[in-house]
Scaffold this motif. Sequence first.
Motif, mmCIF file in Angstrom:
data_model
loop_
_atom_site.group_PDB
_atom_site.id
_atom_site.type_symbol
_atom_site.label_atom_id
_atom_site.label_comp_id
_atom_site.label_asym_id
_atom_site.label_seq_id
_atom_site.Cartn_x
_atom_site.Cartn_y
_atom_site.Cartn_z
ATOM 1 N N PRO A 55 -3.282 70.649 -68.675
ATOM 2 C CA PRO A 55 -3.303 71.833 -69.546
ATOM 3 C C PRO A 55 -2.805 73.080 -68.818
ATOM 4 N N GLY A 56 -2.389 74.072 -69.598
ATOM 5 C CA GLY A 56 -1.996 75.349 -69.018
ATOM 6 C C GLY A 56 -0.631 75.352 -68.362
ATOM 7 N N ARG A 57 0.244 74.452 -68.797
ATOM 8 C CA ARG A 57 1.586 74.393 -68.234
ATOM 9 C C ARG A 57 2.627 74.733 -69.305
ATOM 10 N N LEU A 58 3.738 75.267 -68.865
ATOM 11 C CA LEU A 58 4.903 75.509 -69.707
ATOM 12 C C LEU A 58 6.019 74.599 -69.221
ATOM 13 N N LEU A 59 6.538 73.786 -70.116
ATOM 14 C CA LEU A 59 7.650 72.902 -69.792
ATOM 15 C C LEU A 59 8.884 73.358 -70.535
ATOM 16 N N PHE A 60 10.050 73.113 -69.959
ATOM 17 C CA PHE A 60 11.303 73.519 -70.590
ATOM 18 C C PHE A 60 12.465 72.834 -69.899
ATOM 19 N N LEU A 332 15.294 76.886 -71.513
ATOM 20 C CA LEU A 332 15.294 76.791 -72.981
ATOM 21 C C LEU A 332 14.468 75.582 -73.383
ATOM 22 N N ALA A 333 14.256 75.407 -74.705
ATOM 23 C CA ALA A 333 13.488 74.300 -75.276
ATOM 24 C C ALA A 333 12.083 74.217 -74.685
ATOM 25 N N PRO A 334 11.264 75.256 -74.876
ATOM 26 C CA PRO A 334 9.939 75.285 -74.258
ATOM 27 C C PRO A 334 8.892 74.480 -75.017
ATOM 28 N N ALA A 335 7.841 74.101 -74.309
ATOM 29 C CA ALA A 335 6.659 73.480 -74.907
ATOM 30 C C ALA A 335 5.470 73.800 -74.016
ATOM 31 N N PHE A 336 4.328 74.061 -74.622
ATOM 32 C CA PHE A 336 3.106 74.360 -73.884
ATOM 33 C C PHE A 336 2.167 73.157 -73.926
ATOM 34 N N THR A 337 1.525 72.870 -72.801
ATOM 35 C CA THR A 337 0.464 71.863 -72.792
ATOM 36 C C THR A 337 -0.862 72.572 -72.999
ATOM 37 N N ARG A 338 -1.709 71.977 -73.825
ATOM 38 C CA ARG A 338 -2.985 72.617 -74.187
ATOM 39 C C ARG A 338 -4.132 71.917 -73.506
#
Length: 338
Positions: A55-60, A332-338
């Motif tokens: 959790p708490g990560r930003l992927l892109f 670009l193309a981000p996604a957040f892990t919750r």
Amino acid sequence: MNRTSRRLILLGTVLVLAVVAVAATLRAVDRAAEKDRVQQGGPRVDSGKVTLAAPGRLLFRNMAWGPHRDELASVSAKDPSGPRLSSGVHCLRFHAARGTGICLQKRPGKLSDGYRAVVLDSRLREQRKYDVAGIPTRARVSPSGRSVAWTVFVGGDSYAVGNFSTRTSILDVRNGAMDGNLETYAFYRNGHRYQPADLNVWGVTFADDTHFYATVATGGRTYLVRGDRTAKTLKALHTNVECPSLSPDGTRIAYKKKVKGTDPDLPWRLYVLDLRTMRETATAEHTSIDDQALWSDGNHLVYQLPGDYGADLWTVSADGSGHPKRMTISALAPAFTR
């Protein structure tokens, strides 16, 4: 001092000088690499373990120049401009939720000019793969992680021109059941069914595994539609909506809207639609946005704008207040892990 002692001193001196020379060379290499990195405008990118489960990560998609360009990278969501861990997985478009990822990428092979959609597990391991009919443009995962959607251009390569054609698919990652082309769904507007020959569907955003929102284009107009996978229907709700993105609480849609009087090649502005009242709110971002914005939380949007090295990620409040802020460069193309 005898000959043996002199030889030992000489040997020791040579060894010391050699160590100093090697250290100086390594420092010079490090300084040169750092200089190149700064000149290229890219952050530090290292190979590492990337997971969708933390959790708490930003992927892109990492756009920084170097050996990890176009790979999925991960940073702390609290420090999005910090050092990046790169996964080695190459994606052109990407999204993730609840440990499931969807990666749109070029098919392997130097001579290949085709593309495919790859479903990834939480460790970014390939689970399913499907050849796609065109150039990747949009990707989304449902909140549960059980469904994924993607859109590709099968004719044309820009939403700004009128002669493009899309293909949008939705896949159940549990059993492989796929709706391969949402244009086969029944389209309803004002309670009446229409069967236009020029129907295009793109930009899915999931409410749950059965219901979703998307854009439908026909007759030179675009519509926000609510889709139902069980009934196989698309019902128009609002006009002039493209690339919708549903808020975490399911009450608002962020989208790009064509605004009159703007450059025909750069016509879009970022808006938010309240689904309960159908009231539109313009965000404080006045630059044309050609992206499917992402909600980082219940109050802020993340989207890409052109940057010096491909694209940068920016953020702005969803309620129209404040000012846009650049969140991280070369991404670009981000996604957040919750």
